[in-house]
Design a protein around this motif. Structure first.
Motif, PDB file in Angstrom:
ATOM      1  N   ASN A  58       0.835  -1.199   0.000  1.00 14.43           N
ATOM      2  CA  ASN A  58       0.000   0.000   0.000  1.00 14.43           C
ATOM      3  C   ASN A  58       0.875   1.257   0.000  1.00 14.43           C
ATOM      4  O   ASN A  58       0.588   2.222  -0.719  1.00 14.43           O
ATOM      5  CB  ASN A  58      -0.927   0.015   1.205  1.00 14.43           C
ATOM      6  N   ALA A  59       1.954   1.239   0.778  1.00 11.94           N
ATOM      7  CA  ALA A  59       2.877   2.372   0.791  1.00 11.94           C
ATOM      8  C   ALA A  59       3.528   2.557  -0.575  1.00 11.94           C
ATOM      9  O   ALA A  59       3.726   3.693  -1.034  1.00 11.94           O
ATOM     10  CB  ALA A  59       3.945   2.167   1.868  1.00 11.94           C
ATOM     11  N   VAL A  60       3.844   1.464  -1.206  1.00 16.35           N
ATOM     12  CA  VAL A  60       4.405   1.512  -2.568  1.00 16.35           C
ATOM     13  C   VAL A  60       3.446   2.217  -3.513  1.00 16.35           C
ATOM     14  O   VAL A  60       3.840   3.087  -4.306  1.00 16.35           O
ATOM     15  CB  VAL A  60       4.710   0.074  -3.062  1.00 16.35           C
ATOM     16  N   GLN A  61       2.167   1.857  -3.429  1.00 15.90           N
ATOM     17  CA  GLN A  61       1.164   2.477  -4.295  1.00 15.90           C
ATOM     18  C   GLN A  61       1.006   3.960  -3.983  1.00 15.90           C
ATOM     19  O   GLN A  61       0.909   4.788  -4.891  1.00 15.90           O
ATOM     20  CB  GLN A  61      -0.174   1.751  -4.145  1.00 15.90           C
ATOM     21  N   VAL A  62       0.978   4.315  -2.701  1.00 17.10           N
ATOM     22  CA  VAL A  62       0.881   5.715  -2.293  1.00 17.10           C
ATOM     23  C   VAL A  62       2.055   6.525  -2.850  1.00 17.10           C
ATOM     24  O   VAL A  62       1.893   7.676  -3.248  1.00 17.10           O
ATOM     25  CB  VAL A  62       0.833   5.825  -0.749  1.00 17.10           C
ATOM     26  N   ALA A  63       3.222   5.892  -2.906  1.00  8.85           N
ATOM     27  CA  ALA A  63       4.423   6.574  -3.398  1.00  8.85           C
ATOM     28  C   ALA A  63       4.484   6.668  -4.913  1.00  8.85           C
ATOM     29  O   ALA A  63       5.407   7.272  -5.460  1.00  8.85           O
ATOM     30  CB  ALA A  63       5.668   5.851  -2.881  1.00  8.85           C
ATOM     31  N   GLY A  64       3.505   6.070  -5.589  1.00 11.79           N
ATOM     32  CA  GLY A  64       3.475   6.145  -7.047  1.00 11.79           C
ATOM     33  C   GLY A  64       4.330   5.090  -7.727  1.00 11.79           C
ATOM     34  O   GLY A  64       4.729   5.254  -8.885  1.00 11.79           O
ATOM     35  N   LEU A  65       4.578   3.997  -7.015  1.00 10.38           N
ATOM     36  CA  LEU A  65       5.362   2.897  -7.566  1.00 10.38           C
ATOM     37  C   LEU A  65       4.454   1.724  -7.910  1.00 10.38           C
ATOM     38  O   LEU A  65       3.281   1.708  -7.553  1.00 10.38           O
ATOM     39  CB  LEU A  65       6.422   2.467  -6.544  1.00 10.38           C
ATOM     40  N   ASN A  66       5.021   0.728  -8.578  1.00 12.87           N
ATOM     41  CA  ASN A  66       4.250  -0.411  -9.064  1.00 12.87           C
ATOM     42  C   ASN A  66       4.188  -1.524  -8.016  1.00 12.87           C
ATOM     43  O   ASN A  66       5.208  -2.160  -7.720  1.00 12.87           O
ATOM     44  CB  ASN A  66       4.905  -0.948 -10.351  1.00 12.87           C
ATOM     45  N   PRO A  67       3.013  -1.798  -7.441  1.00 12.95           N
ATOM     46  CA  PRO A  67       2.909  -2.839  -6.409  1.00 12.95           C
ATOM     47  C   PRO A  67       3.292  -4.233  -6.906  1.00 12.95           C
ATOM     48  O   PRO A  67       3.857  -5.019  -6.145  1.00 12.95           O
ATOM     49  CB  PRO A  67       1.437  -2.782  -5.997  1.00 12.95           C
ATOM     50  N   ALA A  68       3.009  -4.532  -8.174  1.00 11.68           N
ATOM     51  CA  ALA A  68       3.352  -5.864  -8.698  1.00 11.68           C
ATOM     52  C   ALA A  68       4.865  -6.053  -8.732  1.00 11.68           C
ATOM     53  O   ALA A  68       5.387  -7.132  -8.387  1.00 11.68           O
ATOM     54  CB  ALA A  68       2.755  -6.047 -10.093  1.00 11.68           C
ATOM     55  N   GLN A  69       5.577  -5.026  -9.135  1.00 10.59           N
ATOM     56  CA  GLN A  69       7.037  -5.103  -9.133  1.00 10.59           C
ATOM     57  C   GLN A  69       7.579  -5.188  -7.707  1.00 10.59           C
ATOM     58  O   GLN A  69       8.531  -5.920  -7.430  1.00 10.59           O
ATOM     59  CB  GLN A  69       7.625  -3.886  -9.848  1.00 10.59           C
ATOM     60  N   ALA A  70       6.958  -4.443  -6.803  1.00 11.99           N
ATOM     61  CA  ALA A  70       7.376  -4.486  -5.396  1.00 11.99           C
ATOM     62  C   ALA A  70       7.146  -5.873  -4.814  1.00 11.99           C
ATOM     63  O   ALA A  70       7.962  -6.370  -4.022  1.00 11.99           O
ATOM     64  CB  ALA A  70       6.616  -3.440  -4.593  1.00 11.99           C
ATOM     65  N   GLN A  71       6.049  -6.520  -5.207  1.00 11.90           N
ATOM     66  CA  GLN A  71       5.771  -7.877  -4.726  1.00 11.90           C
ATOM     67  C   GLN A  71       6.869  -8.830  -5.169  1.00 11.90           C
ATOM     68  O   GLN A  71       7.282  -9.721  -4.408  1.00 11.90           O
ATOM     69  CB  GLN A  71       4.421  -8.350  -5.258  1.00 11.90           C
ATOM     70  N   GLN A  72       7.365  -8.646  -6.382  1.00 10.05           N
ATOM     71  CA  GLN A  72       8.462  -9.483  -6.875  1.00 10.05           C
ATOM     72  C   GLN A  72       9.715  -9.296  -6.019  1.00 10.05           C
ATOM     73  O   GLN A  72      10.433 -10.262  -5.742  1.00 10.05           O
ATOM     74  CB  GLN A  72       8.758  -9.151  -8.343  1.00 10.05           C
ATOM     75  N   VAL A  73       9.958  -8.070  -5.595  1.00 11.19           N
ATOM     76  CA  VAL A  73      11.095  -7.806  -4.709  1.00 11.19           C
ATOM     77  C   VAL A  73      10.905  -8.538  -3.382  1.00 11.19           C
ATOM     78  O   VAL A  73      11.815  -9.209  -2.884  1.00 11.19           O
ATOM     79  CB  VAL A  73      11.267  -6.287  -4.472  1.00 11.19           C
TER      80      VAL A  73
END
Length: 217
Positions: free
Chosen positions: A143-158
Protein backbone atom coordinates in the motif's frame (compact mmCIF):
# COMPACT_ATOMS: atom_id res chain seq x y z
CA UNK A 1 24.98 27.32 -6.86
CA UNK A 2 26.86 25.12 -4.41
CA UNK A 3 26.12 21.40 -4.70
CA UNK A 4 25.89 18.99 -1.78
CA UNK A 5 24.98 15.33 -1.52
CA UNK A 6 23.44 13.95 1.67
CA UNK A 7 23.44 10.30 2.66
CA UNK A 8 20.67 10.15 5.25
CA UNK A 9 21.13 7.15 7.53
CA UNK A 10 17.77 6.37 9.10
CA UNK A 11 15.14 3.82 10.03
CA UNK A 12 11.44 3.80 9.19
CA UNK A 13 10.74 3.00 12.87
CA UNK A 14 12.63 6.10 14.05
CA UNK A 15 10.36 9.11 14.76
CA UNK A 16 13.32 11.50 14.91
CA UNK A 17 14.26 10.37 11.40
CA UNK A 18 10.91 11.53 10.04
CA UNK A 19 11.26 14.77 12.00
CA UNK A 20 14.85 15.20 10.84
CA UNK A 21 13.87 14.87 7.18
CA UNK A 22 10.99 17.34 7.57
CA UNK A 23 13.38 19.80 9.23
CA UNK A 24 15.86 19.27 6.40
CA UNK A 25 13.19 20.24 3.87
CA UNK A 26 12.52 23.44 5.83
CA UNK A 27 16.26 24.16 5.99
CA UNK A 28 16.55 23.72 2.23
CA UNK A 29 13.71 26.20 1.73
CA UNK A 30 15.82 28.72 3.62
CA UNK A 31 18.81 27.92 1.40
CA UNK A 32 17.05 28.30 -1.93
CA UNK A 33 19.39 29.88 -4.44
CA UNK A 34 22.44 29.17 -2.26
CA UNK A 35 22.74 25.40 -1.94
CA UNK A 36 21.37 22.56 -4.06
CA UNK A 37 21.10 19.13 -2.43
CA UNK A 38 20.68 15.58 -3.66
CA UNK A 39 19.79 12.90 -1.15
CA UNK A 40 20.11 9.14 -0.79
CA UNK A 41 18.39 7.24 2.01
CA UNK A 42 20.65 4.74 3.81
CA UNK A 43 19.51 1.80 5.93
CA UNK A 44 19.68 1.46 9.70
CA UNK A 45 17.59 -0.92 11.83
CA UNK A 46 16.55 -0.08 15.38
CA UNK A 47 15.17 -3.61 15.74
CA UNK A 48 17.39 -5.78 13.51
CA UNK A 49 16.14 -9.15 14.80
CA UNK A 50 14.16 -10.76 11.93
CA UNK A 51 12.39 -12.95 14.50
CA UNK A 52 11.22 -9.93 16.50
CA UNK A 53 7.81 -10.46 18.11
CA UNK A 54 5.94 -7.14 17.88
CA UNK A 55 4.88 -5.63 21.20
CA UNK A 56 3.14 -2.38 22.20
CA UNK A 57 5.53 0.53 21.90
CA UNK A 58 5.13 2.12 25.35
CA UNK A 59 6.16 -0.88 27.47
CA UNK A 60 8.89 -1.71 24.94
CA UNK A 61 10.36 1.79 25.18
CA UNK A 62 9.99 1.87 28.96
CA UNK A 63 12.03 -1.31 29.26
CA UNK A 64 14.62 -0.12 26.73
CA UNK A 65 15.26 3.22 28.42
CA UNK A 66 14.62 2.17 32.03
CA UNK A 67 11.77 4.64 32.48
CA UNK A 68 8.08 4.34 33.35
CA UNK A 69 5.38 3.96 30.72
CA UNK A 70 3.92 7.27 31.89
CA UNK A 71 7.23 8.99 31.18
CA UNK A 72 7.44 7.40 27.76
CA UNK A 73 3.86 8.42 27.01
CA UNK A 74 4.74 12.03 27.81
CA UNK A 75 7.84 11.81 25.65
CA UNK A 76 5.77 10.47 22.75
CA UNK A 77 3.26 13.29 23.17
CA UNK A 78 6.08 15.81 22.84
CA UNK A 79 7.20 14.13 19.62
CA UNK A 80 3.64 14.25 18.32
CA UNK A 81 3.54 18.02 18.93
CA UNK A 82 6.84 18.52 17.11
CA UNK A 83 5.64 16.39 14.20
CA UNK A 84 2.34 18.28 13.94
CA UNK A 85 4.22 21.55 13.60
CA UNK A 86 6.13 20.07 10.66
CA UNK A 87 3.02 18.75 8.91
CA UNK A 88 3.71 15.12 9.83
CA UNK A 89 0.98 12.70 10.89
CA UNK A 90 2.05 11.02 14.15
CA UNK A 91 -1.49 10.35 15.38
CA UNK A 92 -0.81 6.60 15.68
CA UNK A 93 2.40 7.14 17.62
CA UNK A 94 1.30 5.52 20.87
CA UNK A 95 -0.74 2.73 19.27
CA UNK A 96 2.09 1.31 17.18
CA UNK A 97 4.02 -1.87 17.89
CA UNK A 98 7.72 -2.59 17.63
CA UNK A 99 8.62 -3.90 14.20
CA UNK A 100 11.43 -5.12 12.01
CA UNK A 101 12.04 -2.90 8.97
CA UNK A 102 14.42 -4.99 6.85
CA UNK A 103 11.93 -5.62 4.02
CA UNK A 104 10.91 -1.98 4.04
CA UNK A 105 14.56 -1.02 3.58
CA UNK A 106 14.80 -3.44 0.65
CA UNK A 107 11.92 -1.64 -1.02
CA UNK A 108 13.48 1.76 -0.35
CA UNK A 109 16.64 0.53 -2.12
CA UNK A 110 14.49 -0.68 -5.03
CA UNK A 111 12.67 2.67 -5.20
CA UNK A 112 15.95 4.47 -5.88
CA UNK A 113 15.87 3.27 -9.50
CA UNK A 114 12.65 5.26 -9.98
CA UNK A 115 13.79 8.33 -8.01
CA UNK A 116 11.05 7.52 -5.49
CA UNK A 117 13.02 6.84 -2.31
CA UNK A 118 11.75 9.90 -0.47
CA UNK A 119 8.15 9.35 -1.59
CA UNK A 120 8.23 5.76 -0.34
CA UNK A 121 9.98 6.70 2.89
CA UNK A 122 7.31 9.31 3.62
CA UNK A 123 4.54 6.81 2.87
CA UNK A 124 6.15 4.34 5.26
CA UNK A 125 6.55 6.97 7.98
CA UNK A 126 2.85 7.81 7.61
CA UNK A 127 1.85 4.15 7.75
CA UNK A 128 3.84 3.52 10.91
CA UNK A 129 3.50 6.74 12.89
CA UNK A 130 0.22 7.99 11.45
CA UNK A 131 -1.76 4.79 11.05
CA UNK A 132 0.08 2.54 13.56
CA UNK A 133 0.39 -0.12 10.86
CA UNK A 134 2.96 -2.90 10.82
CA UNK A 135 5.54 -1.89 8.21
CA UNK A 136 6.78 -5.49 8.12
CA UNK A 137 3.40 -6.62 6.80
CA UNK A 138 3.55 -7.15 3.01
CA UNK A 139 0.07 -5.67 2.49
CA UNK A 140 1.08 -2.51 4.35
CA UNK A 141 4.31 -2.29 2.38
CA UNK A 142 2.52 -2.67 -0.95
CA UNK A 143 0.00 0.00 0.00
CA UNK A 144 2.88 2.37 0.79
CA UNK A 145 4.41 1.51 -2.57
CA UNK A 146 1.16 2.48 -4.30
CA UNK A 147 0.88 5.71 -2.29
CA UNK A 148 4.42 6.57 -3.40
CA UNK A 149 3.48 6.15 -7.05
CA UNK A 150 5.36 2.90 -7.57
CA UNK A 151 4.25 -0.41 -9.06
CA UNK A 152 2.91 -2.84 -6.41
CA UNK A 153 3.35 -5.86 -8.70
CA UNK A 154 7.04 -5.10 -9.13
CA UNK A 155 7.38 -4.49 -5.40
CA UNK A 156 5.77 -7.88 -4.73
CA UNK A 157 8.46 -9.48 -6.88
CA UNK A 158 11.10 -7.81 -4.71
CA UNK A 159 9.43 -9.05 -1.52
CA UNK A 160 9.12 -12.58 -2.91
CA UNK A 161 12.85 -12.69 -3.62
CA UNK A 162 16.09 -11.84 -1.82
CA UNK A 163 16.55 -8.75 -4.01
CA UNK A 164 18.46 -5.92 -2.30
CA UNK A 165 18.96 -7.98 0.87
CA UNK A 166 22.74 -8.03 0.49
CA UNK A 167 22.72 -4.31 -0.37
CA UNK A 168 20.85 -3.45 2.82
CA UNK A 169 23.08 -5.63 4.99
CA UNK A 170 26.24 -4.20 3.43
CA UNK A 171 24.97 -0.66 3.87
CA UNK A 172 24.10 -1.22 7.51
CA UNK A 173 27.50 -2.78 8.19
CA UNK A 174 29.29 0.08 6.43
CA UNK A 175 27.73 2.78 8.58
CA UNK A 176 28.06 0.78 11.79
CA UNK A 177 31.76 0.36 11.06
CA UNK A 178 31.93 4.11 10.44
CA UNK A 179 30.66 4.66 13.98
CA UNK A 180 27.02 5.51 13.29
CA UNK A 181 25.18 4.23 16.36
CA UNK A 182 22.10 6.44 16.37
CA UNK A 183 19.90 8.02 13.74
CA UNK A 184 19.18 10.21 11.93
CA UNK A 185 22.71 10.82 10.69
CA UNK A 186 23.32 13.20 7.80
CA UNK A 187 26.57 12.53 5.96
CA UNK A 188 27.49 15.42 3.68
CA UNK A 189 29.64 14.69 0.61
CA UNK A 190 31.03 11.66 2.48
CA UNK A 191 33.08 14.07 4.60
CA UNK A 192 30.90 15.78 7.21
CA UNK A 193 28.54 14.28 9.78
CA UNK A 194 25.50 15.99 11.27
CA UNK A 195 23.96 13.83 14.00
CA UNK A 196 20.37 14.12 15.14
CA UNK A 197 17.31 16.05 14.00
CA UNK A 198 18.62 19.61 14.22
CA UNK A 199 16.29 22.60 14.08
CA UNK A 200 15.84 23.91 10.51
CA UNK A 201 17.66 27.18 11.20
CA UNK A 202 20.65 25.36 12.69
CA UNK A 203 20.69 22.80 9.90
CA UNK A 204 20.55 25.52 7.23
CA UNK A 205 23.45 27.35 8.84
CA UNK A 206 25.59 24.21 9.08
CA UNK A 207 24.85 23.17 5.49
CA UNK A 208 25.72 26.63 4.19
CA UNK A 209 28.96 26.58 6.16
CA UNK A 210 29.86 23.13 4.79
CA UNK A 211 29.10 24.27 1.25
CA UNK A 212 31.37 27.28 1.71
CA UNK A 213 34.20 25.12 3.07
CA UNK A 214 33.92 22.69 0.15
CA UNK A 215 33.94 25.56 -2.33
CA UNK A 216 37.06 27.05 -0.75
CA UNK A 217 38.97 23.77 -0.56
Amino acid sequence: MRQLHIDLVSDIACPWCAIGYARLLEALQQLQGKVQVTLTWRAFELNPDPALQPEPILPALARKYGRSEAEMEQSQLQLMDIAKGLGLNFSGMQRRYTTNTFNAHRLVKWAAAFDKQSALKLALFDAYFGQAEDVNNPAVLLNAVQVAGLNPAQAQQVLDSEAYADDVRAEEAKYQEAGIQSVPAFIINQQYLISGAREPEVLAQVLEQIAAEITES
